[in-house]
Motif scaffolding. Structure first.
Motif, PDB file in Angstrom:
ATOM      1  N   CYS A   1       0.832  -1.203   0.000  1.00  0.00           N
ATOM      2  CA  CYS A   1       0.000   0.000   0.000  1.00  0.00           C
ATOM      3  C   CYS A   1       0.870   1.258   0.000  1.00  0.00           C
ATOM      4  O   CYS A   1       1.920   1.295   0.637  1.00  0.00           O
ATOM      5  N   ASP A   2       0.434   2.264  -0.738  1.00  0.00           N
ATOM      6  CA  ASP A   2       1.066   3.575  -0.644  1.00  0.00           C
ATOM      7  C   ASP A   2       0.386   4.377   0.462  1.00  0.00           C
ATOM      8  O   ASP A   2      -0.825   4.261   0.662  1.00  0.00           O
ATOM      9  N   VAL A   3       1.180   5.153   1.162  1.00  0.00           N
ATOM     10  CA  VAL A   3       0.636   6.039   2.195  1.00  0.00           C
ATOM     11  C   VAL A   3       0.623   7.455   1.632  1.00  0.00           C
ATOM     12  O   VAL A   3       1.676   8.053   1.405  1.00  0.00           O
ATOM     13  N   LEU A   4      -0.559   7.930   1.350  1.00  0.00           N
ATOM     14  CA  LEU A   4      -0.717   9.258   0.758  1.00  0.00           C
ATOM     15  C   LEU A   4      -0.724  10.281   1.878  1.00  0.00           C
ATOM     16  O   LEU A   4      -1.651  10.334   2.683  1.00  0.00           O
ATOM     17  N   MET A   5       0.333  11.067   1.935  1.00  0.00           N
ATOM     18  CA  MET A   5       0.487  12.066   2.990  1.00  0.00           C
ATOM     19  C   MET A   5      -0.009  13.417   2.492  1.00  0.00           C
ATOM     20  O   MET A   5       0.402  13.890   1.434  1.00  0.00           O
ATOM     21  N   CYS A   6      -0.850  14.048   3.273  1.00  0.00           N
ATOM     22  CA  CYS A   6      -1.328  15.391   2.945  1.00  0.00           C
ATOM     23  C   CYS A   6      -0.879  16.352   4.025  1.00  0.00           C
ATOM     24  O   CYS A   6      -0.828  15.995   5.198  1.00  0.00           O
ATOM     25  N   GLY A   7      -0.583  17.584   3.631  1.00  0.00           N
ATOM     26  CA  GLY A   7      -0.201  18.570   4.627  1.00  0.00           C
ATOM     27  C   GLY A   7       0.515  19.748   4.011  1.00  0.00           C
ATOM     28  O   GLY A   7       0.935  19.689   2.855  1.00  0.00           O
ATOM     29  N   ASP A   8       0.663  20.789   4.803  1.00  0.00           N
ATOM     30  CA  ASP A   8       1.209  22.036   4.290  1.00  0.00           C
ATOM     31  C   ASP A   8       2.593  22.338   4.854  1.00  0.00           C
ATOM     32  O   ASP A   8       3.118  23.435   4.675  1.00  0.00           O
ATOM     33  N   ASP A   9       3.203  21.360   5.543  1.00  0.00           N
ATOM     34  CA  ASP A   9       4.499  21.576   6.187  1.00  0.00           C
ATOM     35  C   ASP A   9       5.481  20.557   5.605  1.00  0.00           C
ATOM     36  O   ASP A   9       5.457  19.368   5.942  1.00  0.00           O
ATOM     37  N   ALA A  10       6.347  21.037   4.719  1.00  0.00           N
ATOM     38  CA  ALA A  10       7.239  20.131   3.988  1.00  0.00           C
ATOM     39  C   ALA A  10       8.197  19.409   4.924  1.00  0.00           C
ATOM     40  O   ALA A  10       8.475  18.217   4.742  1.00  0.00           O
ATOM     41  N   ALA A  11       8.693  20.096   5.943  1.00  0.00           N
ATOM     42  CA  ALA A  11       9.650  19.461   6.863  1.00  0.00           C
ATOM     43  C   ALA A  11       8.959  18.359   7.658  1.00  0.00           C
ATOM     44  O   ALA A  11       9.535  17.288   7.880  1.00  0.00           O
ATOM     45  N   ALA A  12       7.746  18.614   8.069  1.00  0.00           N
ATOM     46  CA  ALA A  12       6.996  17.593   8.809  1.00  0.00           C
ATOM     47  C   ALA A  12       6.752  16.374   7.927  1.00  0.00           C
ATOM     48  O   ALA A  12       6.852  15.223   8.376  1.00  0.00           O
ATOM     49  N   LYS A  13       6.466  16.630   6.653  1.00  0.00           N
ATOM     50  CA  LYS A  13       6.246  15.510   5.732  1.00  0.00           C
ATOM     51  C   LYS A  13       7.503  14.659   5.580  1.00  0.00           C
ATOM     52  O   LYS A  13       7.423  13.438   5.457  1.00  0.00           O
ATOM     53  N   GLU A  14       8.665  15.320   5.569  1.00  0.00           N
ATOM     54  CA  GLU A  14       9.926  14.567   5.476  1.00  0.00           C
ATOM     55  C   GLU A  14      10.085  13.634   6.664  1.00  0.00           C
ATOM     56  O   GLU A  14      10.492  12.478   6.522  1.00  0.00           O
ATOM     57  N   ARG A  15       9.756  14.150   7.846  1.00  0.00           N
ATOM     58  CA  ARG A  15       9.887  13.324   9.056  1.00  0.00           C
ATOM     59  C   ARG A  15       8.904  12.153   9.003  1.00  0.00           C
ATOM     60  O   ARG A  15       9.268  11.018   9.335  1.00  0.00           O
ATOM     61  N   LEU A  16       7.696  12.445   8.584  1.00  0.00           N
ATOM     62  CA  LEU A  16       6.697  11.368   8.507  1.00  0.00           C
ATOM     63  C   LEU A  16       7.098  10.324   7.460  1.00  0.00           C
ATOM     64  O   LEU A  16       6.947   9.119   7.663  1.00  0.00           O
ATOM     65  N   SER A  17       7.625  10.813   6.361  1.00  0.00           N
ATOM     66  CA  SER A  17       8.034   9.937   5.277  1.00  0.00           C
ATOM     67  C   SER A  17       9.042   8.893   5.775  1.00  0.00           C
ATOM     68  O   SER A  17       8.946   7.698   5.466  1.00  0.00           O
ATOM     69  N   ALA A  18       9.986   9.334   6.596  1.00  0.00           N
ATOM     70  CA  ALA A  18      10.991   8.421   7.153  1.00  0.00           C
ATOM     71  C   ALA A  18      10.328   7.358   8.029  1.00  0.00           C
ATOM     72  O   ALA A  18      10.737   6.187   8.022  1.00  0.00           O
ATOM     73  N   LEU A  19       9.321   7.755   8.762  1.00  0.00           N
ATOM     74  CA  LEU A  19       8.594   6.796   9.615  1.00  0.00           C
ATOM     75  C   LEU A  19       7.832   5.762   8.790  1.00  0.00           C
ATOM     76  O   LEU A  19       7.833   4.568   9.098  1.00  0.00           O
ATOM     77  N   VAL A  20       7.152   6.248   7.749  1.00  0.00           N
ATOM     78  CA  VAL A  20       6.353   5.338   6.913  1.00  0.00           C
ATOM     79  C   VAL A  20       7.232   4.245   6.334  1.00  0.00           C
ATOM     80  O   VAL A  20       6.856   3.071   6.281  1.00  0.00           O
ATOM     81  N   LYS A  21       8.448   4.650   5.938  1.00  0.00           N
ATOM     82  CA  LYS A  21       9.362   3.688   5.304  1.00  0.00           C
ATOM     83  C   LYS A  21       9.833   2.593   6.256  1.00  0.00           C
ATOM     84  O   LYS A  21      10.402   1.595   5.820  1.00  0.00           O
ATOM     85  N   LEU A  22       9.623   2.794   7.554  1.00  0.00           N
ATOM     86  CA  LEU A  22      10.027   1.766   8.517  1.00  0.00           C
ATOM     87  C   LEU A  22       9.145   0.529   8.443  1.00  0.00           C
ATOM     88  O   LEU A  22       9.509  -0.528   8.937  1.00  0.00           O
ATOM     89  N   ILE A  23       7.964   0.663   7.860  1.00  0.00           N
ATOM     90  CA  ILE A  23       7.038  -0.476   7.783  1.00  0.00           C
ATOM     91  C   ILE A  23       7.142  -1.096   6.389  1.00  0.00           C
ATOM     92  O   ILE A  23       6.812  -0.454   5.392  1.00  0.00           O
ATOM     93  N   PRO A  24       7.641  -2.346   6.330  1.00  0.00           N
ATOM     94  CA  PRO A  24       7.889  -2.958   5.014  1.00  0.00           C
ATOM     95  C   PRO A  24       6.626  -3.009   4.147  1.00  0.00           C
ATOM     96  O   PRO A  24       5.573  -3.457   4.614  1.00  0.00           O
TER      97      PRO A  24
END
Lengths: 222, 222
Positions: free
Chosen positions: B156-179
């Motif tokens: 599954c892809d995790v579609l991230m929405c939001g207006d804070d690019a730095a926060a999205k980067e942090r979340l992106s790293a977390l999402v990638k932890l789940i195979p």
């Protein structure tokens, strides 16, 4: 190939032309409809140039709709109601497949924003305009650019919405004619609101990732 | 592993527990929050039983939120506003990741129907309730059942929405932890309306195809 003719209303537009091209390539008998018959004939000539043995003709919208068993509506949302009114008298024993997406861009707004449609979705609005005709919705999320490139294999599921199971079966067979498209039954016509919205999502993703042909696949089914 | 703690508000619920389990498996320091501290502790014990070396604790929602750098809200829509109000004073320097889907089922209606949210989406409603905190939305479309089964690889892809690019980067790293999960930037927070809707679409597809774990992949990007 299927026995019945397929009319593509708005077949000189981006999505419509792409579908006409691919169905012609699959050996279907395709009628390209346009408000301007000359544009329809030009589009038919382009299809023939790309697919030499194509069975394709260009007609005005109502004439195309009158001869077809399956009528695909591929027009901008801003033109949907007027065009449906212009063809509804011509629809006889046909299935209408609406591909309209109510993008705000169709009235000068953003391509990633949707207009609210009082009926719930563009597909439901279509249904209200053609009482007695089975209405499905489909093809919203398919990349026109990929359809145009006959060397490309599509990579997209076609989420079909509608309340007529037999009509969905017929549409499903058509979708399978285009390599790389997989038909999926997404539920009743009211689900079209979400499927139409996915197009805005794909446009947003295209922009973020600087591509032109994102699509959607559903995992874990079939 | 990331340096900060991850709080899962509603971590004893289906989606919340699944995320807690997977982040614990990835070596993250996980705080499970629940309105009922005892339920949170029970969920934490379940995580420890499944992932022996997990770093996980169960707390009431506000206590969990107070200690975390990333706070994931995984609660039914009907509970979202009250729970956000109960934790907002505790949110400091945290990113709030809202996973709420406004399913009509959360107020006794159908699981394939969405409630209209005046702010546009559950995520935008969340943002209005926690001014000054970066709010993203994500994880709406991930199968809880697949998260629970540690032998399963997500698809599954995790579609991230939001207006804070730095926060999205942090979340992106977390999402990638789940195979098997891939983070994608779907655009501003207002796009969450569509991403939330996709959950109702997946529920509809689960029913039609008699499965429990459909997901979404975007093709043609990255």
């Amino acid at each position: 190939m299927t026995a019945e003719k397929i009319a593509i209303i708005g077949g000189s537009g981006e999505l419509g032309y792409g579908l006409a091209l691919r169905f012609a390539q699959a050996g279907e008998n395709v009628l390209i409809g346009s408000r301007d018959e000359k544009k329809a004939q030009e589009a038919a000539a382009r299809v023939k140039a790309a697919v030499p043995n194509a069975t394709v003709a260009g007609l005005d919208n109502a004439a195309a709709a009158a001869q077809a068993g399956i009528v695909v509506l591929a027009v901008p949302f801003s033109a949907q109601a007027a065009i449906l009114k212009s063809i509804r008298a011509a629809l006889k024993n046909a299935i209408l497949v609406d591909a309209t997406v109510p993008l705000a861009a169709s009235v000068g707004g953003r391509a990633t924003r949707l207009l609210g449609v009082r009926e719930g979705s563009a597909a439901q609005a279509a249904r209200d305009l053609v009482p007695g005709i089975p209405v499905l919705s489909a093809f919203h999320n398919v990349s026109a650019e990929m359809l145009h490139d006959l060397s490309a294999t599509l990579d997209c599921d076609v989420l079909m919405c509608g309340d007529d199971a037999a009509a969905k079966e017929r549409l499903s067979a058509l979708v399978k004619l285009i390599p790389g498209l997989r038909p999926l039954d997404a539920g009743p016509l009211e689900m079209s609101r979400i499927v139409e919205g996915v197009t805005a999502l794909l446009i947003s993703l295209n922009r973020r990732y600087k591509v032109h042909h994102s699509g959607i696949r559903i995992t874990g089914v079939g």
